[in-house]
Structure formats: structure tokens, C-alpha cells
Design a protein around this motif. Structure first.
Motif, PDB file in Angstrom:
ATOM      1  N   UNK A 250     -22.962  -0.103 -32.845  1.00 10.20           N
ATOM      2  CA  UNK A 250     -22.513   0.355 -31.524  1.00 10.20           C
ATOM      3  C   UNK A 250     -22.417  -0.819 -30.556  1.00 10.20           C
ATOM      4  N   UNK A 251     -23.425  -1.710 -30.599  1.00  8.27           N
ATOM      5  CA  UNK A 251     -23.395  -2.907 -29.758  1.00  8.27           C
ATOM      6  C   UNK A 251     -22.216  -3.797 -30.144  1.00  8.27           C
ATOM      7  N   UNK A 252     -21.939  -3.915 -31.443  1.00  5.31           N
ATOM      8  CA  UNK A 252     -20.807  -4.719 -31.908  1.00  5.31           C
ATOM      9  C   UNK A 252     -19.489  -4.120 -31.423  1.00  5.31           C
ATOM     10  N   UNK A 253     -19.414  -2.808 -31.351  1.00  6.78           N
ATOM     11  CA  UNK A 253     -18.214  -2.161 -30.831  1.00  6.78           C
ATOM     12  C   UNK A 253     -18.011  -2.450 -29.361  1.00  6.78           C
ATOM     13  N   UNK A 254     -19.094  -2.442 -28.600  1.00  3.37           N
ATOM     14  CA  UNK A 254     -19.011  -2.745 -27.171  1.00  3.37           C
ATOM     15  C   UNK A 254     -18.600  -4.201 -26.962  1.00  3.37           C
ATOM     16  N   UNK A 255     -19.067  -5.088 -27.847  1.00  3.19           N
ATOM     17  CA  UNK A 255     -18.755  -6.510 -27.726  1.00  3.19           C
ATOM     18  C   UNK A 255     -17.442  -6.875 -28.418  1.00  3.19           C
ATOM     19  N   UNK A 256     -16.754  -5.903 -29.003  1.00  7.71           N
ATOM     20  CA  UNK A 256     -15.493  -6.101 -29.709  1.00  7.71           C
ATOM     21  C   UNK A 256     -15.642  -6.982 -30.943  1.00  7.71           C
TER      22      UNK A 256
ATOM     23  N   UNK B 139     -16.468  -5.206 -23.668  1.00  9.43           N
ATOM     24  CA  UNK B 139     -17.051  -6.093 -22.667  1.00  9.43           C
ATOM     25  C   UNK B 139     -16.716  -7.538 -23.041  1.00  9.43           C
ATOM     26  N   UNK B 140     -15.780  -8.122 -22.314  1.00 11.22           N
ATOM     27  CA  UNK B 140     -15.346  -9.480 -22.621  1.00 11.22           C
ATOM     28  C   UNK B 140     -16.464 -10.496 -22.452  1.00 11.22           C
ATOM     29  N   UNK B 141     -17.329 -10.273 -21.512  1.00  8.37           N
ATOM     30  CA  UNK B 141     -18.433 -11.203 -21.276  1.00  8.37           C
ATOM     31  C   UNK B 141     -19.433 -11.176 -22.436  1.00  8.37           C
ATOM     32  N   UNK B 142     -19.685  -9.996 -22.980  1.00 10.87           N
ATOM     33  CA  UNK B 142     -20.597  -9.878 -24.120  1.00 10.87           C
ATOM     34  C   UNK B 142     -19.972 -10.534 -25.351  1.00 10.87           C
ATOM     35  N   UNK B 143     -18.678 -10.367 -25.539  1.00 11.54           N
ATOM     36  CA  UNK B 143     -17.977 -11.043 -26.630  1.00 11.54           C
ATOM     37  C   UNK B 143     -18.101 -12.557 -26.460  1.00 11.54           C
ATOM     38  N   UNK B 144     -17.958 -13.024 -25.241  1.00 15.27           N
ATOM     39  CA  UNK B 144     -18.070 -14.456 -24.950  1.00 15.27           C
ATOM     40  C   UNK B 144     -19.446 -14.993 -25.294  1.00 15.27           C
ATOM     41  N   UNK B 145     -20.495 -14.231 -24.993  1.00 16.13           N
ATOM     42  CA  UNK B 145     -21.861 -14.667 -25.303  1.00 16.13           C
ATOM     43  C   UNK B 145     -22.006 -14.935 -26.796  1.00 16.13           C
ATOM     44  N   UNK B 146     -21.578 -13.988 -27.619  1.00 16.38           N
ATOM     45  CA  UNK B 146     -21.741 -14.148 -29.057  1.00 16.38           C
ATOM     46  C   UNK B 146     -20.779 -15.181 -29.625  1.00 16.38           C
TER      47      UNK B 146
END
Length: 139
Positions: A39-45, A67-74
Motif C-alpha cells: 500500500x505504501x509502495x502504491x502511494x509512492x508510485x 505522492x511525488x515527494x515520497x517517490x523522490x525520497x526513495x
């Protein structure tokens, strides 16, 4: 950072105080909201969704809302870890030998790191670097 998971998050190679603070800001610091790492991976794309129609199947795409910012973090932490962490470098190199491009290999590494971070937070332990397993030779 003053959160119960700060030490665990900062122990991951590639996640420093700034990316760690962004991760906490975008997840709220409470992983139970997501329920699972998928689910977290889905939110982070970082988890593609199917784009099938009619007779066409197997097409995957990025979710429309993420969430583009969460994708950016990872993504940024995977970029750093692919150079600095021996375990992450071995995973990245394996994906490259499988024929994936740089961006695909980094996204695969980012998803792997998301799963590892989820497990570390769930278990309340810090990241420990171990050498990747050496190939076994028969003979």
C-alpha cells in the motif's frame, strides 16, 4: 528528528536527515495507516498498476494519483545506496545484468529499500550492512 522511528530510518544507507524528515512528513510517522508495504509502495508510485483492456494484458503504468515527494525520497536514497551500500550495489548490478536500464534498476532498488525500511520499522531494529552472498561454485 524526534520521532520513535528516527534512529531506524536514519540507519538506512542513503537516507540522511533531510530525506528522513521528508519520509516522516509524508507518511505521518505512523506506518499502521498504510497497513502493508504494498500500500505504501502504491502511494509512492513504486508499485505499477495494470493497464489492461480487451485482449491486451500485461501492460503496467504509474498510478494516476501518487505522492511525488515520497517517490523522490526513495528514488534519491536508492541513487545514493547504489553507489555506497554493498548490498544495494549488488542488487542494482544484478538488475542491470538482467537487461534493465539505469532508471528501471534504480526504481526496482527503491521498491526493495521500501520493503526493507518497512520491515525495520515493524521490527524496531536498525539496518546492518552485511556482505552480499558470494556465488557458490560447484566442482
Amino acid at each position: 528528528m524526534t520521532t520513535p522511528h528516527a534512529e531506524v530510518i536514519l540507519s538506512m544507507p542513503g537516507i540522511g536527515p533531510i530525506l528522513g524528515a521528508e519520509f516522516i512528513a509524508h507518511t505521518g510517522g505512523d506506518m499502521s495507516v498504510f497497513g502493508s508495504p504494498d500500500r505504501l509502495a502504491g502511494v509512492a508510485s513504486l508499485a505499477p498498476v495494470p493497464k489492461d483492456s480487451g485482449r491486451v494484458s500485461g501492460n503496467m503504468r504509474r498510478p494516476r494519483r501518487y505522492c511525488r515527494r515520497l517517490l523522490r525520497v526513495f528514488y534519491m536514497s536508492a541513487q545514493v545506496a547504489a553507489r555506497c551500500c554493498p548490498t544495494s550495489k549488488a542488487f542494482y548490478d544484478r538488475k542491470k545484468t538482467e537487461g534493465k536500464g539505469h532508471k528501471q534498476a534504480i526504481i526496482a532498488l527503491a521498491r526493495r529499500r521500501l520493503n526493507v525500511l518497512w520491515a525495520l520499522i515493524r521490527d524496531g531494529r536498525t539496518f546492518e550492512i552485511t556482505a552480499p552472498p558470494s556465488p557458490v561454485t560447484l566442482g
